[in-house]
Write a protein that holds these residues in place. Structure first.
Motif, PDB file in Angstrom:
ATOM      1  N   PHE A  46       0.833  -1.204   0.000  1.00 41.14           N
ATOM      2  CA  PHE A  46       0.000   0.000   0.000  1.00 41.14           C
ATOM      3  C   PHE A  46       0.868   1.254   0.000  1.00 41.14           C
ATOM      4  O   PHE A  46       0.549   2.244  -0.648  1.00 41.14           O
ATOM      5  N   PHE A  47       1.974   1.203   0.729  1.00 42.12           N
ATOM      6  CA  PHE A  47       2.822   2.388   0.844  1.00 42.12           C
ATOM      7  C   PHE A  47       3.872   2.489  -0.254  1.00 42.12           C
ATOM      8  O   PHE A  47       4.307   3.590  -0.586  1.00 42.12           O
TER       9      PHE A  47
ATOM     10  N   SER B 196       0.804   4.087  -6.764  1.00 41.02           N
ATOM     11  CA  SER B 196       0.273   4.320  -8.106  1.00 41.02           C
ATOM     12  C   SER B 196      -0.471   3.100  -8.629  1.00 41.02           C
ATOM     13  O   SER B 196      -1.386   3.218  -9.442  1.00 41.02           O
ATOM     14  N   PHE B 197      -0.103   1.925  -8.145  1.00 34.34           N
ATOM     15  CA  PHE B 197      -0.776   0.697  -8.562  1.00 34.34           C
ATOM     16  C   PHE B 197      -2.240   0.699  -8.113  1.00 34.34           C
ATOM     17  O   PHE B 197      -3.121   0.241  -8.824  1.00 34.34           O
TER      18      PHE B 197
ATOM     19  N   GLY C  61      -4.927   4.380  -9.328  1.00 35.03           N
ATOM     20  CA  GLY C  61      -5.460   4.660 -10.649  1.00 35.03           C
ATOM     21  C   GLY C  61      -6.938   4.380 -10.811  1.00 35.03           C
ATOM     22  O   GLY C  61      -7.634   5.070 -11.551  1.00 35.03           O
ATOM     23  N   ASP C  62      -7.455   3.400 -10.148  1.00 31.72           N
ATOM     24  CA  ASP C  62      -8.838   2.984 -10.345  1.00 31.72           C
ATOM     25  C   ASP C  62      -9.589   2.990  -9.013  1.00 31.72           C
ATOM     26  O   ASP C  62      -9.264   2.217  -8.110  1.00 31.72           O
ATOM     27  N   PRO C  63     -10.598   3.837  -8.881  1.00 33.96           N
ATOM     28  CA  PRO C  63     -11.341   3.889  -7.618  1.00 33.96           C
ATOM     29  C   PRO C  63     -12.073   2.579  -7.311  1.00 33.96           C
ATOM     30  O   PRO C  63     -12.311   2.262  -6.142  1.00 33.96           O
TER      31      PRO C  63
ATOM     32  N   GLN D 219     -11.877   0.564  -3.805  1.00 34.07           N
ATOM     33  CA  GLN D 219     -13.074   0.145  -3.086  1.00 34.07           C
ATOM     34  C   GLN D 219     -13.050  -1.357  -2.814  1.00 34.07           C
ATOM     35  O   GLN D 219     -13.391  -1.793  -1.711  1.00 34.07           O
ATOM     36  N   ALA D 220     -12.632  -2.146  -3.790  1.00 32.30           N
ATOM     37  CA  ALA D 220     -12.570  -3.595  -3.605  1.00 32.30           C
ATOM     38  C   ALA D 220     -11.563  -3.969  -2.513  1.00 32.30           C
ATOM     39  O   ALA D 220     -11.841  -4.822  -1.666  1.00 32.30           O
ATOM     40  N   VAL D 221     -10.412  -3.322  -2.519  1.00 35.59           N
ATOM     41  CA  VAL D 221      -9.399  -3.579  -1.493  1.00 35.59           C
ATOM     42  C   VAL D 221      -9.946  -3.217  -0.116  1.00 35.59           C
ATOM     43  O   VAL D 221      -9.774  -3.968   0.851  1.00 35.59           O
ATOM     44  N   LEU D 222     -10.623  -2.096  -0.010  1.00 33.20           N
ATOM     45  CA  LEU D 222     -11.198  -1.674   1.266  1.00 33.20           C
ATOM     46  C   LEU D 222     -12.263  -2.662   1.744  1.00 33.20           C
ATOM     47  O   LEU D 222     -12.293  -3.026   2.927  1.00 33.20           O
TER      48      LEU D 222
END
Length: 98
Positions: free
Chosen positions: A61-62, A66-67, A70-72, A76-79
């Motif tokens: 994550f840190f 940029s990976f 780019g795509d919200p 959202q899926a990661v969250l």
């Protein structure tokens, strides 16, 4: 590039997951020393692997912002996945510590 709000939240959830998993490891190490059963050893192995997975996720994550940024929908899926994992680990920690 600034880290997105959802990825920051996912990072925080990974941190909380690490705390839960560390607590579970402590309990299951103590239980394994007492009982020496394959079930407790399996639970301990599960906790260690999940702890490593969350540590690597936090690292990525840190370091690879940029990976994810780019795509919200990816954010959202990661969250959502980190949130589900938090619920599962919180429940497991609660019943283990009782």
């Amino acid at each position: 590039m600034a880290m997105g709000t959802q990825i920051m939240a996912a990072s925080a959830l990974s941190g909380v997951n690490i705390v839960f998993l560390a607590a579970l490891c402590v309990v299951w190490i103590r239980n394994y020393r007492t009982f020496r059963t394959a079930l407790v050893l399996g639970l301990l192995a599960f906790a260690v692997v999940m702890l490593l997975e969350n540590a690597f996720a936090l690292y990525f994550f840190f370091t690879m912002q940029s990976f994810y940024s780019g795509d919200p929908h990816v954010q959202q899926a990661v969250l959502v996945l980190r949130s589900l994992q938090l619920v599962a680990l919180a429940t497991l920690t609660y019943v283990t510590l009782r």
